[in-house]
Structure formats: C-alpha cells, structure tokens
Design a protein around this motif. Structure first.
Motif, short mmCIF file in Angstrom:
data_model
loop_
_atom_site.label_atom_id
_atom_site.label_comp_id
_atom_site.label_asym_id
_atom_site.label_seq_id
_atom_site.Cartn_x
_atom_site.Cartn_y
_atom_site.Cartn_z
N UNK A 106 0.83 -1.21 0.00
CA UNK A 106 0.00 0.00 0.00
C UNK A 106 0.86 1.26 0.00
N UNK A 107 1.91 1.26 0.81
CA UNK A 107 2.81 2.41 0.83
C UNK A 107 3.50 2.62 -0.50
N UNK A 108 3.85 1.52 -1.17
CA UNK A 108 4.52 1.63 -2.46
C UNK A 108 3.56 2.12 -3.54
N UNK A 109 2.30 1.74 -3.46
CA UNK A 109 1.30 2.25 -4.41
C UNK A 109 1.16 3.77 -4.24
N UNK A 110 1.15 4.24 -2.99
CA UNK A 110 1.11 5.68 -2.76
C UNK A 110 2.34 6.39 -3.30
#
Length: 264
Positions: A106-110
């Motif tokens: 999720x952090x990498x998608x952001x």
C-alpha cells in the motif's frame, strides 16, 4: 480495502514531502529522455524502416513513457524492509494485525502515485512538446494501459520485497540488490526495447518477470500491442504479480520462523 486505501494515501503524502527530490528526478528524466529518444530515432533512421515493430513515433513514445514510469515503477528497489530486519523492528510488523506485505505494498502504491503525478506526467508532456509521440489508439487503450501500469507497480514491488526478505538469512544484501537492479534494468526494457534483443536474449527476457515491470505497459501505451496481444500481455502481468506476491508470502513466513530478536 478501507485500511489499504488509507495506507496508500499515507504513502502518497509521505513521499510528496520530498519536493526537491521530485523536481530533481523530473529534470534527470527529461534530460536522459532527450538523449535516449535521439539515439533510438537515429537507429531507426539509419535502418531505413521500423525496428522490431517500432516506428519513429513509437520509439519516441517508448522512451518517454519509460521516463514517465521510471519513478513510478520501483525498478531500483527499496531498503526499508531490509533495515527493519537488520534492527529487529520487523518483529513489530509481525505483531500488527495487518499482513506486512500488504502494508508495504500500500505504501509503495502511494509512492508510485505521487511519482507519476509529479514526475511522470510532466516528463511525458515535455517529451510530447519535443518529439512526435505515438499515443494509445482510443479510450479503451488508455484504460487498459492504466491497468497495466498498476500491475507493473505490483510486480516491481513484489520482486524487491523478496530481495529485501533475503536479509533474514544474509547479513548484507546490497550486492543482491545491485544484481537485481542491473538485471531488471536490462530485461525490463529500460535501455532498449526487449523486441530489439537477439532471439536468445529475448527468450530469456520473456520467461522472466522483468518485462511486466516496464516493457509491457509501454507497449500498450505506445500502441504497439493491439487486440488479443493486449489481453495476453495483461495475463502475463497478472501471472507474475500473483507468483511473486505468493512467493513473497512463503519467504516472509520462512523468515518469521527463522527470526530471533534479542534485547530489552
């Protein structure tokens, strides 16, 4: 899903604070985009015809979509999970109610989102002003291309996540990360299109997950792939995303059983 979206937003906000880094990345991408596009166009001009299915506008689009996605797809890997394993902080991640792989994804998608908005779109506009670019043939192609980019982000993250997890067994993984970066850059189509490779080298690339990280979405967005080829390309990306995420789960659980944290 709500928690996942909140984590995506947190990742977006976290990386949006590095404004000077985003500007520096945009500048670098634009300069190298002009150099790479000029080289590929010179090669096509000297050949007198399209190379590997790439006309001049398609080759220029290949370069500038690649520059736009360079910061979006995590080709260079990341260090956070490795460092948390080294310090033992990964034990805290295991105690939380959310799956660590999902949290970091999720952090990498952001991170991918802010990089595409702040670096990718401006770089693509600069390329469109300076070169004649081929574009997706219609609205459906734009939507499919966006889905392909999303899958590329997942594949890039999943591969780098596994490399980070090697730190459960190896004290220093920088050498492994360097090898991953070099091999990924070659086989994902970062330097030249994979269809330009010699037959034996292209076969190796096609059997690896790396084209799913960059070459596939670019081929869709520059209009080189149409019809059934688009569906096969997306299926390939989905396959690699599932395989690498699943392998990441296996390695993470093995590392969790292997982990020992001492201290007070």
């Amino acid at each position: 899903m709500r928690i996942f979206l909140l984590l995506v937003r947190a990742g977006f906000r976290r990386h949006s604070t590095y404004r000077l880094a985003l500007v520096a990345g945009l500048t670098t991408n634009s300069v190298f985009g002009m150099i790479r596009a000029s080289v590929l166009l010179a090669a096509i001009a000297s050949a007198g015809s399209a190379i590997g299915g790439y006309s001049g506008p398609m080759a220029a689009a290949f370069v500038w979509w690649g520059q736009a996605l360079l910061g979006t797809v995590n080709l260079w890997g990341f260090q956070e999970v490795k460092e948390r394993v080294r310090t033992g902080d990964i034990a805290v991640d295991f105690l939380r109610p959310l799956d660590p792989q999902l949290v970091y994804l999720a952090g990498d998608v952001g991170r991918a989102g802010i990089n595409f908005v702040a670096r990718g779109v401006p770089a693509l506009l600069i390329g469109a002003l300076l070169f004649d670019l081929a574009w997706p043939p219609g609205p459906a192609a734009w939507l499919v291309g966006a889905a392909s980019v999303g899958l590329a982000v997942v594949v890039g993250f999943a591969g780098s996540f596994i490399v980070n997890l090697v730190s459960f067994w190896v004290i220093e993984v920088r050498g492994i990360q360097l090898v991953w970066t070099v091999v990924a850059g070659l086989f994902c189509g970062l330097y030249v299109p994979v269809p330009w490779f010699p037959g034996w080298l292209r076969t190796i690339a096609d059997w690896s997950p790396f084209p799913a990280m960059l070459q596939h979405p670019i081929d869709i967005l520059c209009g080189r792939l149409v019809g059934a080829d688009v569906g096969l390309t997306l299926a390939n990306q989905v396959l690699w995303a599932v395989v690498l995420l699943g392998l990441g789960q296996v390695v993470m659980r093995a590392g969790r059983r292997h982990l020992e944290v001492q201290g007070g």
